[in-house]
Design a protein around this motif. Structure first.
Motif, short mmCIF file in Angstrom:
data_model
loop_
_atom_site.label_atom_id
_atom_site.label_comp_id
_atom_site.label_asym_id
_atom_site.label_seq_id
_atom_site.Cartn_x
_atom_site.Cartn_y
_atom_site.Cartn_z
N LYS A 455 -8.12 8.79 -11.89
CA LYS A 455 -7.78 8.61 -10.63
C LYS A 455 -8.48 7.41 -9.98
CE LYS A 455 -7.81 12.01 -7.62
NZ LYS A 455 -8.30 13.64 -6.78
N CYS A 458 -6.26 4.58 -10.92
CA CYS A 458 -5.06 4.79 -10.00
C CYS A 458 -5.40 4.23 -8.46
CB CYS A 458 -4.65 6.08 -9.58
SG CYS A 458 -3.50 6.62 -11.06
N ALA A 459 -6.66 4.46 -8.22
CA ALA A 459 -7.19 3.80 -6.88
C ALA A 459 -7.16 2.11 -6.91
CB ALA A 459 -8.45 4.17 -6.59
N GLU A 462 -3.75 1.16 -6.47
CA GLU A 462 -3.14 1.56 -5.25
C GLU A 462 -3.74 0.24 -4.33
OE1 GLU A 462 -2.86 5.30 -3.51
OE2 GLU A 462 -4.55 5.97 -4.93
N SER A 508 -2.48 15.96 -12.92
CA SER A 508 -2.66 16.79 -11.80
C SER A 508 -1.96 17.97 -11.63
CB SER A 508 -2.55 16.10 -10.53
OG SER A 508 -1.08 16.09 -10.09
N ASP A 514 -4.36 18.79 -6.24
CA ASP A 514 -4.00 17.48 -5.61
C ASP A 514 -2.52 17.37 -5.52
OD1 ASP A 514 -6.60 17.04 -5.54
OD2 ASP A 514 -6.67 15.61 -7.32
N ASP A 516 -0.52 16.60 -2.90
CA ASP A 516 -0.21 15.58 -2.03
C ASP A 516 -0.60 14.17 -2.77
OD1 ASP A 516 0.54 17.29 -0.05
OD2 ASP A 516 -1.22 17.13 1.06
N TYR A 517 -1.58 14.18 -3.24
CA TYR A 517 -2.14 13.02 -4.07
C TYR A 517 -1.11 12.71 -5.21
CZ TYR A 517 -4.64 10.17 -7.33
OH TYR A 517 -5.08 9.19 -8.13
N ARG A 518 -0.64 13.81 -5.70
CA ARG A 518 0.48 13.78 -6.81
C ARG A 518 1.55 13.09 -6.23
NH1 ARG A 518 2.28 19.17 -8.59
NH2 ARG A 518 -0.29 19.61 -8.65
N ARG A 520 2.14 11.24 -3.94
CA ARG A 520 1.87 9.71 -3.55
C ARG A 520 1.90 8.87 -4.86
NH1 ARG A 520 -3.29 9.53 -1.30
NH2 ARG A 520 -4.23 8.11 -2.98
#
Ligand code: FUC
Length: 762
Positions: A455, A458-459, A462, A508, A514, A516-518, A520
């Motif tokens: 994660k 990934c941030a 992003e 995930s 997660d 919603d995160y997934r 995205r």
């Protein structure tokens, strides 16, 4: 009760001889022994490596002056260097040298030195003045000591000296039967090495920086090394002076008999090594009779399947010897280094090398040996975060730093990095965490360790990905190591970020968190500029179709998606797989292709189910210009990644599990018509054994370590009514595809599959 009666049966049979007669000839079949008829002349290419993950020795096997180059994996110059200057990053150091002086012995005859990788023991044997001399060497993991045992078949035969030399400017002191070196490097790291000389009969006496001995029947030398390094950023990687720990470890080892040290070592080593066996065919006797260096040279032209199996097992031996939990990971030279200024600092290179070191860990059943790499990554993250936050490259439009961390092409063990940013190395490192989960099915590891790292990475992406006018996403200003322009959307970078997003989505899902995160991350994954087929049918290395069909560069970075990644595969994307094959063939086997490049090409051809092409790469690697006489990879200079990579590549020829099923013998070459393997691991934590004959699968054994569905694929399964499964309540369950069968497995059960199908001639 003697201890070995408590061991499991399989181990017991193989162990009896070795344990009962440690000084006799090895019980190992010839395929697990490297042997030579003269002492080594050059450290990194001829000396034989031994190690326990942390401490290592390079054995020269000299007659009157036997040198052992000593290494300890944390002895590094350098520090954290915010500027990323490669020269100030520091380098892995040589620790010192142990010398055994035996005046006159140069006139010996019947010399032989060897390394048995089946039990991690090295030997020197020779005859001198009618006496048979024997030395045995190992580095014990349980007792944290390098041990040398010198025996002879006549009493009182040993007269000489033991010297301990420091590779820096440390003090050498000798007292009674002990030698000590202690000092500090310019970065403040403290180190200490101690040697104890234990003799049977005769006398020992301390001299100037040495211990002399006279008229001894046998000698046992114990060596313990340590530094003040700790893999803990909270302590700035600096712990206590190693003196007390080294003294305690030496004292504890000295209280044990040689037999007890020997048995503990062999038992410990074999608990890892014996998990996998491999037979690829029998080599004719005349070849077997040759010393290993001469045999290796001939094997480059084929005809020596035992040497190819040895090469596979050597990678496992070297990984066990250089990467054990609690220690540092294997570096560019593994653990072994004879210089204070080694090539490329003997560092951790992020654009292929350290990753390749760890390719075999899971599939070759040494999962715990992967942990040092994962631990190092965790320990360096704070420093990498800080370096990223201060780099102008990694600013948002607002001027604030991006989240997460990136790293440069090489790094050390104290937060320092060198050379240019290798932007997607962060995501490539994540793949190793994901794979550790995928092979072990260890959900606690996934939840606590891997997923948070994925994660965070990934941030970073992003924040750092660039949006093209058409809405697609590219890695800005990346590089295809190590050639071509620095520009947007380089395939290597795109594929590695895709891999990160893909594995994060999967993680995930497994963890059921997660949602919603997934969604995205999945959407970002699908907006990444995807692999493309270019004008000559190749898989494009860059966003524009500029690939040169004459480009024979050693890196095959744009094929990451084929191996070690899985974005492209024969089953899921056959057109892209075909394009990858075109690119790989064009890249060739000659020119700039080096050492580790052959290992990568082996794995790539294996994934493309081109067994003969994969096998040709193994033969290339065996050439004298690509491997040293001691079988270390030769870039040149000596470099170890190819040793590990070829183990992974050979495993991939025999077993693949990246497409949601277990593919048995997907890339068997003509050179291995019959053979057997036991103990490889497939994703989902299945241990797999197989036998084959006339190029066709005969039996498979699947041990389900965690339970769950298991899909097995092989063309032999396509013959109806010819597959039998022996196990609790299992019948053959056919799938929609004729060549694939399904098992609903229970944890701890083993499923034996027999194929009674007629063998279809190839
Ligand atoms: C990478 C490779 C080189 C060499 C070096 C240590 O930079 O391109 O071939 O292996 O690492």
């Amino acid at each position: 009760m003697h201890w070995f009666f408590a061991l499991p049966g399989i181990f017991l049979l193989g162990s009896l001889f070795a344990l009962a007669a440690p000084s006799a000839c090895s019980a190992q079949p010839p395929s697990l022994t490297l042997w030579y008829d003269r002492p080594a002349t050059d450290a990194m290419t001829e000396a034989l490596p031994i190690g326990n993950g942390r401490m290592g020795g390079l054995l020269f096997g000299g007659l009157d002056d036997d040198r052992i180059v000593l290494n300890e994996d944390s002895l590094w110059t350098g520090d954290a260097n915010p500027s990323g200057d490669y020269d100030t990053m520091g380098a892995y150091q040589r620790f010192g040298t142990l010398r055994i002086l035996l005046p006159g012995h140069q006139a010996a005859t019947a010399y032989r030195r060897d390394l048995d990788i089946g039990d991690a023991l090295a030997h020197v044997r020779y005859t001198f003045h009618g006496v048979s001399y024997h030395r045995e060497y190992f580095v014990s993991h349980p007792d944290q000591a390098l041990v040398v045992h010198l025996t002879a078949d006549k009493p009182g035969a040993y007269t000489g000296s033991i010297l301990l030399e420091d590779a820096h400017s440390g003090q050498v002191t000798a007292t009674q039967n002990s030698l000590t070196i202690a000092g500090a490097l310019s970065n403040g790291m403290q180190y200490e090495g101690q040697v104890r000389v234990l003799s049977d009969g005769g006398v020992t006496q301390a001299g100037q920086g040495k211990v002399d001995f006279r008229g001894c029947n046998s000698l046992t030398l114990l060596v313990v090394l340590g530094t003040s390094y700790v893999m803990d950023p909270a302590r700035s990687y600096s712990g206590e002076n190693p003196h007390a720990r080294v003294a305690r470890q030496l004292q504890q080892a000295a209280h044990k008999s040689y037999q007890a040290l020997f048995q503990a070592h062999v038992r410990d080593y074999r608990s890892l090594f014996d998990r996998v066996s491999l037979e690829l065919g029998t080599t004719p006797e005349d070849r077997r009779a040759l010393p290993s260096d001469k045999r290796k040279a001939l094997a480059a032209d084929g005809g020596d399947p035992e040497i190819e199996a040895l090469l596979f097992q050597y990678g496992r031996y070297l990984l066990i010897s250089s990467s054990r939990p609690g220690a540092l990971p294997a570096n560019l030279q593994g653990l072994w280094n004879d210089s204070n200024d080694p090539p490329w600092h003997s560092d951790y290179h992020a654009n292929i090398n350290i990753e390749m070191n760890y390719w075999p860990a899971e599939v070759a059943n040494l999962s715990e040996c992967a942990l040092p790499f994962l631990d190092l990554v965790e320990s360096q993250r704070p420093a990498w975060r800080a370096a990223t936050a201060s780099a102008p490259e990694y600013r948002l439009d607002s001027g604030k730093p991006v989240r997460g961390f990136a790293l440069r092409t090489s790094h050390n063990i104290t937060g320092g990095m060198g050379w240019q940013w290798d932007k997607t190395a962060n995501a490539w490192y994540c793949r190793h965490f994901w794979e550790h989960y995928a092979f072990t099915d260890d959900r606690a590891f996934l939840r606590k360790t891997a997923y948070p790292l994925l994660k965070e990475t990934c941030a970073f992406w992003e924040d750092h990905l660039k949006t093209l006018p058409d809405g697609r996403l590219v890695v800005p200003q990346g590089w295809s190591p190590e050639h071509g322009p620095v520009e947007d959307g380089v395939s290597y970078n795109q594929q590695i970020v895709w891999d990160l997003f893909q594995n994060t989505v999967a993680a995930s899902e497994v963890l059921g968190v997660d949602a919603d995160y997934r969604a995205r991350i999945r959407a970002l994954r699908d907006r990444l500029v995807a692999p493309k087929i270019g004008r000559w049918g190749q898989l494009q290395e860059w966003m524009e179709d500029v690939d040169d069909p004459q480009d024979h560069h050693r890196h095959t970075s744009h094929l990451f998606a084929v191996y070690p990644g899985d974005q492209i595969s024969i089953a899921t994307s056959p057109a892209l797989a075909e394009a990858a094959r075109v690119s790989l063939r064009a890249r060739g086997d000659t020119g700039d292709v080096r050492e580790w490049s052959f290992a990568w090409r082996t794995a790539l051809y294996a994934r493309l189910h081109a067994g003969n092409d994969a096998h040709r790469q193994i033969e290339h690697l065996l050439m004298d210009r690509n491997t040293c006489p001691n079988f270390f990879g030769l870039h040149p200079p000596m470099q170890i990644d190819g040793n590990f990579g070829i183990t992974a590549g050979i495993a991939e020829m025999l077993l693949q599990s990246h497409e949601g099923e277990i593919n048995l013998l997907p890339a068997l070459p003509d050179a291995w018509p019959s053979g057997s393997v036991r103990g490889l691991v497939a994703r989902g934590n299945f241990t797999v054994g197989m036998t084959w004959n006339q190029h066709a699968l005969q039996t498979a054994s699947i041990t389900s370590n965690k339970g769950g569905l298991c899909l097995l694929k092989n063309p032999q399964f396509a013959h109806p009514g010819t597959v039998t499964i022996t196990s609790q309540d299992q019948r053959v369950q056919r799938t929609a595809r004729a060549d694939t069968i399904r098992l609903s497995t229970q944890a701890g059960h083993t499923y034996l599959i027999e194929v009674n199908a007629p063998i279809t001639p190839r």
